[in-house]
Design a protein around this motif. Structure first.
Motif, PDB file in Angstrom:
ATOM      1  N   VAL A 133     195.185   7.617 -37.783  1.00 57.44           N
ATOM      2  CA  VAL A 133     193.769   8.231 -37.384  1.00 57.44           C
ATOM      3  C   VAL A 133     192.917   7.325 -38.680  1.00 57.44           C
ATOM      4  O   VAL A 133     192.465   7.509 -39.370  1.00 57.44           O
ATOM      5  CB  VAL A 133     194.060   8.919 -37.421  1.00 57.44           C
ATOM      6  N   VAL A 134     191.609   7.139 -37.928  1.00 59.17           N
ATOM      7  CA  VAL A 134     190.543   6.252 -37.982  1.00 59.17           C
ATOM      8  C   VAL A 134     189.368   7.609 -37.768  1.00 59.17           C
ATOM      9  O   VAL A 134     189.363   7.489 -35.843  1.00 59.17           O
ATOM     10  CB  VAL A 134     190.299   5.224 -38.067  1.00 59.17           C
ATOM     11  N   ILE A 135     188.464   7.835 -37.817  1.00 61.10           N
ATOM     12  CA  ILE A 135     187.564   8.485 -37.686  1.00 61.10           C
ATOM     13  C   ILE A 135     185.737   7.844 -38.285  1.00 61.10           C
ATOM     14  O   ILE A 135     186.175   8.081 -39.152  1.00 61.10           O
ATOM     15  CB  ILE A 135     187.241   9.710 -37.556  1.00 61.10           C
ATOM     16  N   THR A 136     185.248   7.526 -36.833  1.00 64.72           N
ATOM     17  CA  THR A 136     183.818   6.940 -37.363  1.00 64.72           C
ATOM     18  C   THR A 136     182.433   8.057 -36.854  1.00 64.72           C
ATOM     19  O   THR A 136     182.506   8.700 -35.941  1.00 64.72           O
ATOM     20  CB  THR A 136     183.707   5.331 -35.883  1.00 64.72           C
ATOM     21  N   GLU A 137     181.246   7.640 -37.386  1.00 58.91           N
ATOM     22  CA  GLU A 137     180.000   8.046 -36.837  1.00 58.91           C
ATOM     23  C   GLU A 137     180.068   7.329 -36.330  1.00 58.91           C
ATOM     24  O   GLU A 137     178.845   6.784 -35.307  1.00 58.91           O
ATOM     25  CB  GLU A 137     179.470   8.415 -38.286  1.00 58.91           C
ATOM     26  N   ASN A 138     180.717   7.790 -34.287  1.00 64.43           N
ATOM     27  CA  ASN A 138     179.949   7.326 -33.271  1.00 64.43           C
ATOM     28  C   ASN A 138     179.721   5.285 -32.485  1.00 64.43           C
ATOM     29  O   ASN A 138     179.061   5.201 -31.854  1.00 64.43           O
ATOM     30  CB  ASN A 138     178.682   7.665 -32.762  1.00 64.43           C
ATOM     31  N   ASP A 139     180.867   5.747 -33.307  1.00 61.68           N
ATOM     32  CA  ASP A 139     181.424   3.740 -32.566  1.00 61.68           C
ATOM     33  C   ASP A 139     182.954   3.733 -32.585  1.00 61.68           C
ATOM     34  O   ASP A 139     183.388   3.298 -33.863  1.00 61.68           O
ATOM     35  CB  ASP A 139     181.264   3.494 -34.761  1.00 61.68           C
ATOM     36  N   GLU A 140     183.181   3.136 -31.207  1.00 59.53           N
ATOM     37  CA  GLU A 140     184.518   3.403 -30.829  1.00 59.53           C
ATOM     38  C   GLU A 140     185.034   1.936 -31.267  1.00 59.53           C
ATOM     39  O   GLU A 140     185.951   2.092 -31.160  1.00 59.53           O
ATOM     40  CB  GLU A 140     183.890   3.156 -29.319  1.00 59.53           C
ATOM     41  N   ARG A 141     184.012   0.595 -31.339  1.00 59.40           N
ATOM     42  CA  ARG A 141     184.454  -0.388 -31.661  1.00 59.40           C
ATOM     43  C   ARG A 141     185.256  -0.638 -32.697  1.00 59.40           C
ATOM     44  O   ARG A 141     186.225  -1.181 -33.645  1.00 59.40           O
ATOM     45  CB  ARG A 141     183.578  -1.457 -31.709  1.00 59.40           C
ATOM     46  N   LEU A 142     184.214   0.199 -33.770  1.00 55.58           N
ATOM     47  CA  LEU A 142     184.858   0.259 -35.431  1.00 55.58           C
ATOM     48  C   LEU A 142     185.540   0.818 -35.653  1.00 55.58           C
ATOM     49  O   LEU A 142     187.326   0.474 -36.569  1.00 55.58           O
ATOM     50  CB  LEU A 142     183.698   0.891 -36.529  1.00 55.58           C
ATOM     51  N   ALA A 143     185.938   2.370 -34.685  1.00 52.56           N
ATOM     52  CA  ALA A 143     187.449   2.986 -34.830  1.00 52.56           C
ATOM     53  C   ALA A 143     188.725   2.093 -34.467  1.00 52.56           C
ATOM     54  O   ALA A 143     189.088   2.152 -35.501  1.00 52.56           O
ATOM     55  CB  ALA A 143     186.945   4.381 -33.582  1.00 52.56           C
ATOM     56  N   GLU A 144     188.061   1.540 -33.425  1.00 50.78           N
ATOM     57  CA  GLU A 144     189.315   0.689 -33.314  1.00 50.78           C
ATOM     58  C   GLU A 144     189.482  -0.167 -33.381  1.00 50.78           C
ATOM     59  O   GLU A 144     191.086  -0.569 -33.964  1.00 50.78           O
ATOM     60  CB  GLU A 144     189.005   0.139 -31.448  1.00 50.78           C
ATOM     61  N   THR A 145     188.711  -1.584 -34.099  1.00 50.39           N
ATOM     62  CA  THR A 145     188.685  -2.167 -35.406  1.00 50.39           C
ATOM     63  C   THR A 145     189.706  -1.931 -35.893  1.00 50.39           C
ATOM     64  O   THR A 145     190.827  -2.420 -36.678  1.00 50.39           O
ATOM     65  CB  THR A 145     187.685  -2.558 -35.337  1.00 50.39           C
ATOM     66  N   GLU A 146     189.339  -0.671 -36.932  1.00 51.16           N
ATOM     67  CA  GLU A 146     189.825  -0.020 -38.035  1.00 51.16           C
ATOM     68  C   GLU A 146     191.119   0.081 -37.943  1.00 51.16           C
ATOM     69  O   GLU A 146     191.990   0.580 -39.076  1.00 51.16           O
ATOM     70  CB  GLU A 146     189.123   0.321 -38.783  1.00 51.16           C
ATOM     71  N   VAL A 147     191.611   1.085 -36.760  1.00 49.98           N
ATOM     72  CA  VAL A 147     193.016   1.042 -36.668  1.00 49.98           C
ATOM     73  C   VAL A 147     193.679   0.324 -36.194  1.00 49.98           C
ATOM     74  O   VAL A 147     195.337  -0.051 -37.124  1.00 49.98           O
ATOM     75  CB  VAL A 147     192.886   2.580 -35.365  1.00 49.98           C
TER      76      VAL A 147
END
Length: 180
Positions: A133-147
């Protein structure tokens, strides 16, 4: 009920609506489900085994919740399942590698939290198995990339999670020699 946590989260969500935030902390043996990620605003996992980091993770969850309540945070959470089963008492070396990677990831701009769950393999449910599970500050692309990156790391370490099991011959030999 195959997914009691997801069921409870859905029931609570129906009672309180989308205007109330829901945060969840779990130990790393959790089998995280899609339903859980749909109904919770954030999910954070313990990192230690035994779970001596409950206070730190609780404090982190409280800080995330306070930022939500103050409208200072807009988390985007993504979860990815990894298609494997890991022994629940897996290698501390591979878990330590994952914790180190989590700590590095959380220093990255835009990352609120990252967690891995080895799951509990001895259940017969659809959502069994490890997840990230990865949680970002309002950044969907970053969340998807890092997960995706973190899930790939767990997959690359898959052979390191095993536990050494003696062969039946070694076990018999040991039993016979210990009897004297």
């Amino acid at each position: 009920v195959d997914d009691p946590e997801g069921f409870i989260l859905r029931e609570v969500r129906e009672l309180v609506g989308r205007d109330v935030y829901i945060g969840v902390t779990l130990d790393h043996h959790a089998n995280v489900s899609e339903l859980m990620t749909e109904e919770a605003d954030f999910i954070i996992g313990y990192r230690t085994h035994p779970h001596v980091d409950q206070y730190e993770i609780g404090k982190k969850a409280a800080n995330i919740m306070l930022n939500l309540l103050d409208d200072e945070s807009h988390p985007i959470m993504r979860m990815k399942k990894i298609p494997m089963l890991i022994p629940p008492e897996s290698s501390p070396v591979s878990r330590a590698k994952l914790v180190q990677k989590l700590e590095e990831l959380e220093k990255k701009k835009g990352i609120i939290s990252a967690s891995f769950f080895i799951g509990y393999p001895f259940v017969d449910i659809r959502e069994v198995g490890p997840s990230v599970v990865v949680i970002t500050e309002n950044d969907e692309r970053l969340a998807e990339t890092e997960v995706d990156k973190f899930a790939n790391l767990m997959w690359e370490l898959r052979n390191d999670f095993g536990i050494e099991v003696p062969s039946i011959d070694d076990a018999i030999d040991e039993a016979l020699t210990s009897e004297g």
